[in-house]
Each structure stands twice: as C-alpha cells, then as structure tokens.
Design an enzyme around this catalytic site. Structure first.
Site, PDB file in Angstrom:
ATOM      1  N   CYS A 151       0.828  -1.198   0.000  1.00  0.00           N
ATOM      2  CA  CYS A 151       0.000   0.000   0.000  1.00  0.00           C
ATOM      3  C   CYS A 151       0.868   1.255   0.000  1.00  0.00           C
ATOM      4  CB  CYS A 151      -0.878   0.017   1.245  1.00  0.00           C
ATOM      5  SG  CYS A 151      -1.867  -1.476   1.395  1.00  0.00           S
TER       6      CYS A 151
ATOM      7  N   GLY B 138      -0.857   0.677  -4.894  1.00  0.00           N
ATOM      8  CA  GLY B 138      -2.154   0.071  -4.608  1.00  0.00           C
ATOM      9  C   GLY B 138      -3.235   0.800  -5.350  1.00  0.00           C
TER      10      GLY B 138
ATOM     11  N   ASN C 198       0.951   0.114   5.900  1.00  0.00           N
ATOM     12  CA  ASN C 198       1.528  -0.609   4.769  1.00  0.00           C
ATOM     13  C   ASN C 198       2.327  -1.766   5.340  1.00  0.00           C
ATOM     14  OD1 ASN C 198       4.302   0.060   2.501  1.00  0.00           O
ATOM     15  ND2 ASN C 198       2.716  -1.479   2.372  1.00  0.00           N
ATOM     16  N   GLY C 199       2.034  -2.969   4.861  1.00  0.00           N
ATOM     17  CA  GLY C 199       2.751  -4.151   5.340  1.00  0.00           C
ATOM     18  C   GLY C 199       1.766  -5.238   5.684  1.00  0.00           C
TER      19      GLY C 199
ATOM     20  N   TYR D 197      11.509  -3.984  -7.760  1.00  0.00           N
ATOM     21  CA  TYR D 197      10.276  -3.902  -8.541  1.00  0.00           C
ATOM     22  C   TYR D 197       9.251  -2.867  -8.046  1.00  0.00           C
ATOM     23  CZ  TYR D 197       5.488  -5.100  -9.808  1.00  0.00           C
ATOM     24  OH  TYR D 197       4.181  -5.024 -10.196  1.00  0.00           O
TER      25      TYR D 197
HETATM   26  P1  AMP Z   1       4.408 -13.444 -13.194  1.00  0.00           P
HETATM   27  O1  AMP Z   1       3.582 -13.308 -14.411  1.00  0.00           O
HETATM   28  O2  AMP Z   1       3.614 -13.994 -12.047  1.00  0.00           O
HETATM   29  O3  AMP Z   1       5.689 -14.191 -13.403  1.00  0.00           O
HETATM   30  O4  AMP Z   1       4.773 -11.983 -12.704  1.00  0.00           O
HETATM   31  C1  AMP Z   1       5.990 -11.390 -13.070  1.00  0.00           C
HETATM   32  C2  AMP Z   1       5.703 -10.068 -13.700  1.00  0.00           C
HETATM   33  O5  AMP Z   1       4.902  -9.307 -12.812  1.00  0.00           O
HETATM   34  C3  AMP Z   1       6.923  -9.237 -13.972  1.00  0.00           C
HETATM   35  O6  AMP Z   1       6.638  -8.490 -15.137  1.00  0.00           O
HETATM   36  C4  AMP Z   1       7.042  -8.295 -12.778  1.00  0.00           C
HETATM   37  O7  AMP Z   1       7.421  -7.001 -13.186  1.00  0.00           O
HETATM   38  C5  AMP Z   1       5.649  -8.247 -12.226  1.00  0.00           C
HETATM   39  N1  AMP Z   1       5.611  -8.507 -10.789  1.00  0.00           N
HETATM   40  C6  AMP Z   1       6.557  -8.954  -9.974  1.00  0.00           C
HETATM   41  N2  AMP Z   1       6.097  -9.073  -8.722  1.00  0.00           N
HETATM   42  C7  AMP Z   1       4.815  -8.696  -8.759  1.00  0.00           C
HETATM   43  C8  AMP Z   1       3.795  -8.571  -7.778  1.00  0.00           C
HETATM   44  N3  AMP Z   1       4.003  -8.892  -6.508  1.00  0.00           N
HETATM   45  N4  AMP Z   1       2.600  -8.117  -8.189  1.00  0.00           N
HETATM   46  C9  AMP Z   1       2.373  -7.807  -9.478  1.00  0.00           C
HETATM   47  N5  AMP Z   1       3.272  -7.906 -10.448  1.00  0.00           N
HETATM   48  C10 AMP Z   1       4.488  -8.337 -10.093  1.00  0.00           C
END
Ligand code: AMP
Length: 486
Positions: free
Chosen positions: A20, A47, A121-122, A266
């Site tokens: 968040c 978020g 947040n957390g 990220y």
């Molecule tokens: P996935 O499709 O599950 O392998 O998600 C990886 C992709 O989602 C990459 O493009 C990341 O930039 C992004 N990503 C990584 N962690 C998250 C997260 N917790 N929530 C949403 N997107 C994510």
C-alpha cells in the site's frame, strides 16, 4: 458470501499486486487534504484498489474513503469537506482482507483521547493471536484487515490509561511482522516503522518558516508536493510531529535495517530514493551486471514496461546491443473490475501490452524483466513476440528466482504458485517458451545495492524470514476467514 481473492487461477498479474501507499502531513497553513490527495496520486502504483483520506481539525476527524483510484475516489468538493491541519491518506491493494469498501483505509477508531486514523503498509504475521486478544476484550472489529486490528490495539492501550505515545508504543510491541504506519491524532501526526523496517517510510519538510513535516511511503510522494526529503524513518522508530516540530523515539529494543529488497527491484517507483539510492540507477546497474553475467546473441534488447525498462537499458549499455521499444503498454488500463470476454482472455496479455511488429519481425530479441513470479506474464509475452515474427527470444531477469512466499505485504502468491520453486531454470525456459533464460545472481543483486547485504529482507529468494511465519495451514485458514464478507 466468500470472496476468494487468493484464488489466482485467473492468471492475471495485476491480481498479485500489493504494497500500500501511505502519506501524512502536519501543516496548519496548508490545504492538507489536497496535498494528501497529490501525495497519494504519486503513490498510486503501490495500490489501486481503494483510497482514503482522514483529516483532523481542532474538534474532530473528517474522513472519506472508497474503492477505486485516487483520482476516481476524490474530487474538489470532497476534498473541500476535509478541513484540518493534519491529514493521513492511504491507497490500498489487499493482501489481507477482502476487496471491499469497508476495508479501505485509513482505519478510524475512537479513544478516550479523541479519534485516531491509521494508515498501514505491510502485513502482520501474528494476526490470529492479535485478533483473539482483541475479541476477548470485546473489541468490535468491523473489517477484515490487520490494519484495523492495529487501530484497535492502539485504542485499547490508550483507553486503559496510557497517553497517546505510551499507548501507541505499547501497541506496537504487540505487533509482529511488517508495518509502516502513519497515524493521525487530534494533536499530532505519528510515523512508525517496525523493528526491521521492512516497508519504507520517509520524512520530508515543507516550507521554511515555519518548517512543516510530511511522511510518505516513497520520496516520489514528497516530490509531487514540493516537499524536501529529510531522511527515512528508522526501523523501530516513532516520529511525532506537532506544532513544536519533530520528535523521535526509538521504541524497539532491537532495531535492524531489513528493507524489502523487492521494493528496490520492482515495487517502488524508479524516481524514488531508498537507502539513499535512486532506484532507477540501481535497476540500471542490475541490467549491466546481468549483461556481464549472462550475455546473449541478439539484435535488440527490450524491457517489459514499465518495471523492466531500466534494467533493459543497463543491459543494452553493457552489451552494446541496441535498446528498442518493442512492447507498447496501455498506461491507462489501471484496474478494471469488468472481466474481459473469453475471446479477449485468450489474447491474454495484449490487454496491457501490444508488440510492435515493425520492430520485432525477423529479429533476435533479448527481453529483460525485473522478476519472474509465476511465469504467466513472461509466457504470454514471449508468445506475443514470436507471433509478430521475432526469430529468437532470450529472456534475462534482473533478480534471482523467487522461491518463497512473502508474509510481509508483497502478494506473490503461495509457494506452489511460484514457478521457480519446483522447476530448474532450464525447465522454466521450456515452460515460458524462450530460447535461453538467465537470472541475475544473488551476489550481484546485493552488491549493486552498494550496502551491506545484511541490510535487506530477501526472504522471497532465500526463505530466511525475519520473524516466525504462520504455518501454511494456519495462514490459509486465516486468509479464508478474512475474505469472508457479508
Ligand atoms: P508473473 O507473471 O507472475 O511471473 O509476474 C511477473 C511479472 O509481474 C513481472 O513483469 C514483474 O514485473 C511483475 N511482478 C513482480 N512481482 C509482482 C507482484 N508482486 N505483483 C504484481 N506484479 C508483479
């Protein structure tokens, strides 16, 4: 009704998003609700499910919260109805608690010393215990969030006779897990980080005479209102902002710096500073190291927009392979609660990304992303690149394989959903359909932080959690209970 938001079969990466955004300001001479609105606007990436603002004037709390983006929830007239000299705000995507207006934050509770508004947040890891404790004392929990439990724990301590600061510190000792908090009270604003400082929180200054103070999850939340970054709230610290200025208390006996490394890789915006490091520069260096560790024979380098782009540029710089824009992202997609038609779903990722045929056709491509979690995004992207004629697709990832779930507020799903838990890099390459695949080494990821590697929580890569974590069965039960709404 059971709303099982933990059911990720739907394979849409947006469903995973969490962490968040929180914001707070003490500035009697400013329109605090409006500044909070803009602070939240800059923190929207953290978020997109709901947004809320609470303000305090000398007599009472005013608040407004609803589902949707910050710009959808608020308008000029709603902001004008939020007077005061103190404001706290929140943008939410749920890890605990269902997707429902009642769970939007800030959580507002009444105490014998007036109202409190809590933005969190957390994610706590002792929620079951805390909830039992609160229910035994007849607390009337109305939402399903750990954030509301924090608000009630604060109220309970204050109502038992403690003053605002003592009561808050007592309550913080009852919490286990990740919590960065901004708490509005009738007389001042608090900023708090858990003893490990897992989620970020920064202090900024606004104006000169008098100097006023602002709190935000990230420095981009300060920049947007012209506030100047002062410093981070330290792990285990409480900052107390009043008419007298800024006071600090180290409330935790055993603080340690354990910022979530995934924030750096990220989550956080690339224009934010973390650990005094600009994240764009960090991510660029990760891409450079990736090119040194795992070169590829290719004509062009692409980044997965937006989060993979700095590393892709770094990869291009270090390898000499031209950087190209080959995927166009619809930046206005946001979150939609309207499900696409089955036929649209087939075309999957193109809701969000469209490959550029002119750039990609006949090319050997290196595609760089910041992470692979379940492998869904990369599989669809690789197919899309091949569909428009890419002849080779090599994938390079600027972080190591994610192999453990996060219990501290980043929703990367359960261990069974993580592609790297049970598969080797070669097997993942086959599954996502690339000609070659490589992940940045653990050492490079940490070395490029230019900090001691002990400064980070990297449990999602190692399984070395900072606290006891709930047993899987217990956690699933908790989640199921928490997503039960009426
Ligand atoms: P996935 O499709 O599950 O392998 O998600 C990886 C992709 O989602 C990459 O493009 C990341 O930039 C992004 N990503 C990584 N962690 C998250 C997260 N917790 N929530 C949403 N997107 C994510």
């Amino acid at each position: 009704m059971i709303v099982n938001h933990l059911n990720f079969q739907d394979s849409d990466k947006d469903k995973l998003e969490e962490a968040c955004g929180i914001f707070g300001i003490y500035a009697p001479e400013e329109e605090v609700a409006k500044l909070t609105y803009f602070g939240l606007y800059a923190l929207q990436h953290r978020g997109q499910e709901s947004a809320g603002i609470a303000t305090f004037d000398s007599t009472q709390v005013h608040f407004y919260k609803d589902m949707g983006l910050v710009s959808q929830v608020f308008n000029e007239s709603i902001l004008n109805d939020l007077p005061g000299s103190i404001a706290v705000g929140h943008t939410r995507y749920s890890t605990t608690g269902s997707s429902h207006k009642v769970n939007a934050q800030p959580s507002v509770v009444e105490t014998r010393l007036g109202s409190l508004a809590v933005s969190h947040n957390g994610n706590l890891v002792n929620t079951m215990h805390l909830r039992d404790e609160l229910l035994k004392k007849n607390c009337n929990l109305v939402t399903t969030t750990d954030s509301e439990m924090i608000a009630f724990a604060l109220a309970e301590e204050i109502n038992a006779g403690a003053d605002l600061l003592q009561g808050s510190i007592r309550a913080f000792h009852r919490l286990l897990g990740a919590f960065s908090l901004v708490i509005g009270t009738p007389v001042g604003l608090m900023g708090v980080r858990d003893p490990n400082g897992i989620r970020p929180l920064v202090i900024g200054t606004l104006g000169i005479n008098p100097v006023r103070y602002v709190l935000a999850s990230e420095t981009c939340g300060l920049d947007i209102i012209g506030a100047k970054y002062l410093r981070d709230v330290k792990p285990g610290e409480l900052v107390w902002i009043t008419e007298e200025g800024l006071a600090f208390f180290q409330w935790s006996e055993k603080p340690q710096r354990k910022l979530c490394i995934f924030e750096m890789i990220y989550f956080a915006r690339p224009d934010s500073l973390m650990h005094n490091e600009n994240l764009y520069s960090y991510r660029l260096r990760l891409g450079q190291r990736l090119a040194e560790e795992f070169p590829a024979n290719a004509d062009i380098v692409l980044g997965v927009p937006d989060s993979g782009i700095p590393a892709a540029i770094g990869f291009s710089q270090a390898s000499g392979i031209a950087y190209a824009e080959g995927l166009i992202k619809n930046r206005y997609v946001g979150r939609t609660f309207i499900q696409p038609t089955p036929a649209m779903r087939e075309s999957g990722i193109r809701m969000k990304f469209n490959p550029l045929k002119d750039v990609l056709c006949g090319k050997r491509v290196v595609i760089v992303d910041d992470s692979i979690v379940r492998g869904t995004t990369s599989r669809k992207l690789v197919k899309a690149l091949r569909d428009v004629g890419a002849v080779k697709v090599h994938m390079r990832v600027s972080s190591p394989p994610v192999t453990y779930p996060c219990f501290y507020g980043i929703d990367i799903g359960s261990q069974a959903q993580l592609i790297a838990t049970a598969k080797s890099v070669e097997e993942i390459a086959v599954q996502i359909g690339v000609d070659s695949l490589a992940y940045l080494s653990w050492d490079a990821m940490l070395e490029e932080t230019r900090k001691d590697s002990t400064n980070f929580c990297s449990a999602c890569f190692t399984g070395n959690y900072l606290t006891p974590v709930p047993e899987t069965a217990e956690y699933s039960k908790l989640m199921l209970e928490q997503v039960t709404t009426t």
